[in-house]
Write an enzyme that holds these catalytic residues in place. Structure first.
Site, PDB file in Angstrom:
ATOM      1  N   GLU A   1     -10.508  -2.450   4.371  1.00  0.00           N
ATOM      2  CA  GLU A   1      -9.162  -1.954   4.653  1.00  0.00           C
ATOM      3  C   GLU A   1      -9.008  -0.544   4.064  1.00  0.00           C
ATOM      4  O   GLU A   1      -9.798  -0.123   3.216  1.00  0.00           O
ATOM      5  CB  GLU A   1      -8.109  -2.880   4.028  1.00  0.00           C
ATOM      6  CG  GLU A   1      -8.163  -4.310   4.580  1.00  0.00           C
ATOM      7  CD  GLU A   1      -7.073  -5.221   4.038  1.00  0.00           C
ATOM      8  OE1 GLU A   1      -6.439  -5.892   4.848  1.00  0.00           O
ATOM      9  OE2 GLU A   1      -6.870  -5.266   2.804  1.00  0.00           O
TER      10      GLU A   1
ATOM     11  N   TRP B   1       5.917 -10.362   1.040  1.00  0.00           N
ATOM     12  CA  TRP B   1       5.345  -9.568   2.128  1.00  0.00           C
ATOM     13  C   TRP B   1       5.914 -10.077   3.453  1.00  0.00           C
ATOM     14  O   TRP B   1       6.001 -11.289   3.665  1.00  0.00           O
ATOM     15  CB  TRP B   1       3.813  -9.703   2.125  1.00  0.00           C
ATOM     16  CG  TRP B   1       3.146  -8.791   3.121  1.00  0.00           C
ATOM     17  CD1 TRP B   1       2.701  -7.532   2.891  1.00  0.00           C
ATOM     18  CD2 TRP B   1       2.889  -9.066   4.502  1.00  0.00           C
ATOM     19  NE1 TRP B   1       2.183  -6.991   4.042  1.00  0.00           N
ATOM     20  CE2 TRP B   1       2.283  -7.913   5.050  1.00  0.00           C
ATOM     21  CE3 TRP B   1       3.121 -10.157   5.332  1.00  0.00           C
ATOM     22  CZ2 TRP B   1       1.890  -7.834   6.393  1.00  0.00           C
ATOM     23  CZ3 TRP B   1       2.732 -10.078   6.668  1.00  0.00           C
ATOM     24  CH2 TRP B   1       2.126  -8.920   7.184  1.00  0.00           C
TER      25      TRP B   1
ATOM     26  N   ASP C   1       0.791  -1.240   0.000  1.00  0.00           N
ATOM     27  CA  ASP C   1       0.000   0.000   0.000  1.00  0.00           C
ATOM     28  C   ASP C   1       0.823   1.290   0.000  1.00  0.00           C
ATOM     29  O   ASP C   1       1.815   1.386   0.731  1.00  0.00           O
ATOM     30  CB  ASP C   1      -0.851   0.085   1.275  1.00  0.00           C
ATOM     31  CG  ASP C   1      -1.580  -1.183   1.606  1.00  0.00           C
ATOM     32  OD1 ASP C   1      -1.571  -2.121   0.807  1.00  0.00           O
ATOM     33  OD2 ASP C   1      -2.171  -1.226   2.706  1.00  0.00           O
TER      34      ASP C   1
ATOM     35  N   GLN D   1       4.102   0.588   2.240  1.00  0.00           N
ATOM     36  CA  GLN D   1       4.299  -0.678   2.941  1.00  0.00           C
ATOM     37  C   GLN D   1       5.470  -1.395   2.272  1.00  0.00           C
ATOM     38  O   GLN D   1       5.456  -1.631   1.055  1.00  0.00           O
ATOM     39  CB  GLN D   1       3.027  -1.538   2.856  1.00  0.00           C
ATOM     40  CG  GLN D   1       1.881  -0.992   3.671  1.00  0.00           C
ATOM     41  CD  GLN D   1       2.103  -1.214   5.153  1.00  0.00           C
ATOM     42  OE1 GLN D   1       1.872  -2.296   5.668  1.00  0.00           O
ATOM     43  NE2 GLN D   1       2.555  -0.180   5.848  1.00  0.00           N
TER      44      GLN D   1
ATOM     45  N   ARG E   1      -7.373  -1.078  11.976  1.00  0.00           N
ATOM     46  CA  ARG E   1      -6.184  -0.552  11.299  1.00  0.00           C
ATOM     47  C   ARG E   1      -6.454   0.525  10.251  1.00  0.00           C
ATOM     48  O   ARG E   1      -7.572   0.886   9.987  1.00  0.00           O
ATOM     49  CB  ARG E   1      -5.410  -1.701  10.656  1.00  0.00           C
ATOM     50  CG  ARG E   1      -6.142  -2.497   9.599  1.00  0.00           C
ATOM     51  CD  ARG E   1      -5.165  -3.550   9.014  1.00  0.00           C
ATOM     52  NE  ARG E   1      -5.802  -4.404   8.041  1.00  0.00           N
ATOM     53  CZ  ARG E   1      -6.361  -5.574   8.318  1.00  0.00           C
ATOM     54  NH1 ARG E   1      -6.368  -6.032   9.566  1.00  0.00           N
ATOM     55  NH2 ARG E   1      -6.924  -6.292   7.360  1.00  0.00           N
ATOM     56  N   ASP E   2      -5.338   0.990   9.668  1.00  0.00           N
ATOM     57  CA  ASP E   2      -5.289   1.862   8.492  1.00  0.00           C
ATOM     58  C   ASP E   2      -5.876   3.255   8.733  1.00  0.00           C
ATOM     59  O   ASP E   2      -6.793   3.696   8.021  1.00  0.00           O
ATOM     60  CB  ASP E   2      -5.975   1.173   7.293  1.00  0.00           C
ATOM     61  CG  ASP E   2      -5.364  -0.182   6.958  1.00  0.00           C
ATOM     62  OD1 ASP E   2      -4.241  -0.445   7.439  1.00  0.00           O
ATOM     63  OD2 ASP E   2      -5.999  -0.971   6.243  1.00  0.00           O
TER      64      ASP E   2
HETATM   65  C1  FRU Z   1      -3.896  -3.702   2.687  1.00  0.00           C
HETATM   66  C2  FRU Z   1      -3.294  -4.094   4.028  1.00  0.00           C
HETATM   67  C3  FRU Z   1      -3.662  -3.113   5.119  1.00  0.00           C
HETATM   68  C4  FRU Z   1      -2.546  -3.277   6.099  1.00  0.00           C
HETATM   69  C5  FRU Z   1      -1.358  -3.516   5.198  1.00  0.00           C
HETATM   70  C6  FRU Z   1      -0.351  -4.473   5.735  1.00  0.00           C
HETATM   71  O1  FRU Z   1      -3.191  -4.227   1.610  1.00  0.00           O
HETATM   72  O2  FRU Z   1      -3.664  -5.409   4.364  1.00  0.00           O
HETATM   73  O3  FRU Z   1      -4.946  -3.331   5.663  1.00  0.00           O
HETATM   74  O4  FRU Z   1      -2.364  -2.148   6.910  1.00  0.00           O
HETATM   75  O5  FRU Z   1      -1.874  -4.031   3.977  1.00  0.00           O
HETATM   76  O6  FRU Z   1       0.762  -4.535   4.888  1.00  0.00           O
END
Ligand code: FRU
Length: 456
Positions: free
Chosen positions: A184, A27, A3, A19, A130-131
Site C-alpha cells: 500500500e 474507519w 493515512d 483519510q 490504489r494509492d
Molecule cells: C492504508 C490504506 C490504503 C487505502 C486507505 C483506505 O492504510 O489501506 O491502502 O487507500 O488506507 O483508508
C-alpha cells in the site's frame, strides 16, 4: 483518521490531507480531511476537502501543483492544484474496476476541490489498485509526470507516466520477493547519499500488511522515469521498527528537503472516544552511506526546536535509577548520548510514574534497542505486550545517540543518527510523566538534555 494524503507545500503553506471518517471514530465512509500549517507545528483543520459519495469512497493519494497548467484544468491563466486519489467504488464496479485513480481540482490554492468530470483517469480492471503518488520527474531525457500506485493484493508497484496529468500510460511494474504482504501507499523519491549530488539513489518506500502486521519497507534502487530497479546488493530496510507508524509519505513541493509524516495508530484501536488516530512528528529524511550500501535516516524536523524549552541538561554516571525530569508535562524531547561503560543494559524510562513506565532499553552486548510497553499503561491487545526490538547498525558500538519525542499518547525514538526509528502508541495515566535513567551490570555514562515541548 488514518493515512496522510495529498502532502504538498504550496505558497508557503504545508497542506496535510488525510483519510478521514467525518461521521465517526471508526474507519468507514472514508473521505479526505484537510489541515494546514505555516510551520509543521501548528495545524488548523478545515472543511472536508473531498467528500465521500454514496457510491464512492475517497482513498489515499497525493497532490501536485500543475504550475504550467499541463492539464488545462486551471483557471485565469493559473495552474491548478490536482489531487490524485483512489476512487473506491461501493457495492459495484465501474468499467470492471473496484478501485481506480481519479482527480479533484482546486483553483483556489487548496481551499475547495471538485472532482474532474472525466474520472477515473487510470484503471487496470482490478479490485485492488490504489494509492497514487504523483510527482514531476526531471531527467536527462526530459521532464514528465509520474504516478506510482500499487496492485495491492499482488504486491506490485505500477509506474505510469503522463505529459498532461490526465492521460496515463503504464511503463513498467515492479515487485520484490524480499517484501511480502499487501503493498500500500508507495512513495518514490531521489536522495543524494551523504548529500553528494554525484551519488543520487532512489528510495521506494512502501507500507505493507504482512503476516507480522504493518511495516514500512525501504527499497533502495534506481529510477529512470519509467522503470524502478531495486539494487539487490542493498538490504531492504525499515522506515520504523515500531508497530504503529504506517502509510508515512513525503511532501511534494519542498525543494532540497524530503519531509515525511506518518499515521500513528495502525496496530490497534485505542480506547479513545470521538476521535481515533494521529500523525507522527514530521521527519526529514536523508540517505547515509555505509558498508552494505545507503540507508535511510530520519531526523525530527528542525522546526520543532521552536517549541523546546530545555528543563535539564546534565552529564552523569549512571547505575541505579535516577530521575532525569520530574513529573510535569507529557510533551517532551529527550536527546541523549550514552556511553555503555561496563554496563550491560541501559534503560531510559519515559511516561514514568508510580506504577507505569515505557522503557527504551539498550541491550549493549546484543546491539539491540527495545521499546518495552509491558508496563506502559493501558494496552488493549495482549499481543502488544512483548517489547519491540530493533537491531542497531553497529552492534559492536558502545556509544548510542537517542532523540526521543514524547506526546501524550506516543513515543517516537530516533537512534544511531536516525538510522533506527522506533515509534509506538502508549496509553499512560495522566500522572506518568517522569523521565528516568538506569544502568544494569555496571556503570554507564550519559549526556542528556530534556526539553519541554510547549504550545505556540
Ligand atoms: C492504508 C490504506 C490504503 C487505502 C486507505 C483506505 O492504510 O489501506 O491502502 O487507500 O488506507 O483508508
Amino acid at each position: 483518521m488514518n493515512d496522510p494524503n495529498g502532502l504538498i507545500h504550496h505558497d508557503g503553506v504545508w497542506h496535510l490531507f488525510f483519510q478521514h471518517n467525518a461521521g465517526g471514530d471508526e474507519w468507514g465512509d472514508i473521505c479526505w480531511g484537510h489541515a494546514t500549517s505555516p510551520d509543521l507545528l501548528t495545524w488548523t483543520e478545515h472543511a472536508v476537502a473531498i467528500p465521500a459519495r454514496e457510491d464512492e469512497m475517497i482513498f489515499s493519494g497525493s497532490v501536485v501543483h500543475d504550475a504550467a497548467d499541463d492539464s488545462g484544468l486551471g483557471a485565469g491563466g493559473e495552474g491548478p492544484l490536482l489531487a490524485f486519489y483512489t476512487s473506491a467504488y461501493r457495492g459495484h464496479a465501474v468499467h470492471g474496476d473496484d478501485q481506480a485513480q481519479s482527480i479533484a481540482v482546486s483553483t483556489d490554492g487548496g481551499d475547495t476541490w471538485s472532482p474532474y468530470a472525466g474520472n477515473p483517469v487510470h484503471a487496470r480492471g482490478r479490485t485492488d489498485y490504489r494509492d497514487p503518488k504523483v510527482f514531476r520527474f526531471d531527467g536527462t531525457a526530459g521532464a514528465w509526470w509520474v504516478m506510482v500506485a500499487v496492485d495491492a493484493d499482488a504486491s506490485r508497484l505500477v509506474v505510469n507516466v503522463s505529459d498532461d496529468l490526465v492521460h496515463w500510460r503504464t511503463t513498467s511494474t515492479f515487485t520484490d520477493d524480499r517484501v511480502p504482504g499487501i503493498w500500500e501507499c508507495p512513495d518514490l523519491f531521489a536522495l543524494a547519499v551523504d548529500g553528494d549530488p554525484e551519488r543520487v539513489r532512489w528510495v521506494l518506500l512502501l507500507s505493507t500488511n504482512g503476516p507480522d502486521g504493518g511495516a514500512q519497507p525501504v527499497v533502495i534502487g534506481d529510477f529512470d522515469g519509467e522503470t524502478f530497479a531495486a539494487d539487490p546488493e542493498v538490504p531492504v530496510g525499515l522506515l520504523d521498527h515500531g508497530a504503529d507508524l504506517y502509510a508515512a509519505a513525503s511532501w511534494n513541493g519542498v525543494p532540497g528537503r524530503r519531509v515525511l509524516v506518518g499515521w500513528m495508530g495502525q496496530a490497534f484501536r485505542a480506547p479513545t472516544e470521538g476521535w481515533q488516530g494521529a500523525m507522527s512528528v514530521p521527519r526529514e529524511l536523508t540517505l547515509v552511506g555505509g558498508p552494505s550500501g545507503p540507508r535511510l535516516a530520519s531526523a525530527v524536523v528542525a522546526e520543532l526546536a521552536e517549541r523546546e524549552r530545555p528543563s535539564g541538561e546534565l552529564e552523569i554516571d549512571v547505575d541505579i535509577e535516577v530521575v532525569l525530569a520530574p513529573a510535569g508535562i507529557r510533551q517532551r524531547r529527550i536527546r541523549a548520548t550514552l556511553a555503555a561503560g561496563d554496563a550491560e543494559v541501559v534503560d531510559l524510562a519515559v511516561h514514568a510514574g508510580a506504577h507505569e513506565r515505557t522503557v527504551l532499553r539498550w541491550l549493549v552486548a546484543e546491539g539491540v534497542l527495545e521499546l518495552d510497553r509491558t508496563r506502559s499503561g493501558q494496552i488493549p491487545d495482549e499481543a502488544l505486550t512483548r517489547p519491540t526490538r530493533a537491531a542497531l547498525p553497529d552492534p559492536e558500538s558502545r556509544v548510542l545517540d537517542l532523540d526521543v519525542v514524547l506526546d501524550a499518547m506516543s513515543v517516537e525514538v530516533l537512534a544511531a543518527e536516525g538510522v533506527v526509528a522506533l515509534s509506538e502508541i502508549v496509553l499512560p495515566g495522566a500522572d506518568s510523566t517522569q523521565v528516568r535513567i538506569a544502568a544494569r551490570g555496571g556503570r554507564a555514562h550519559a549526556r542528556v538534555t530534556v526539553s519541554d515541548l510547549v504550545p505556540d
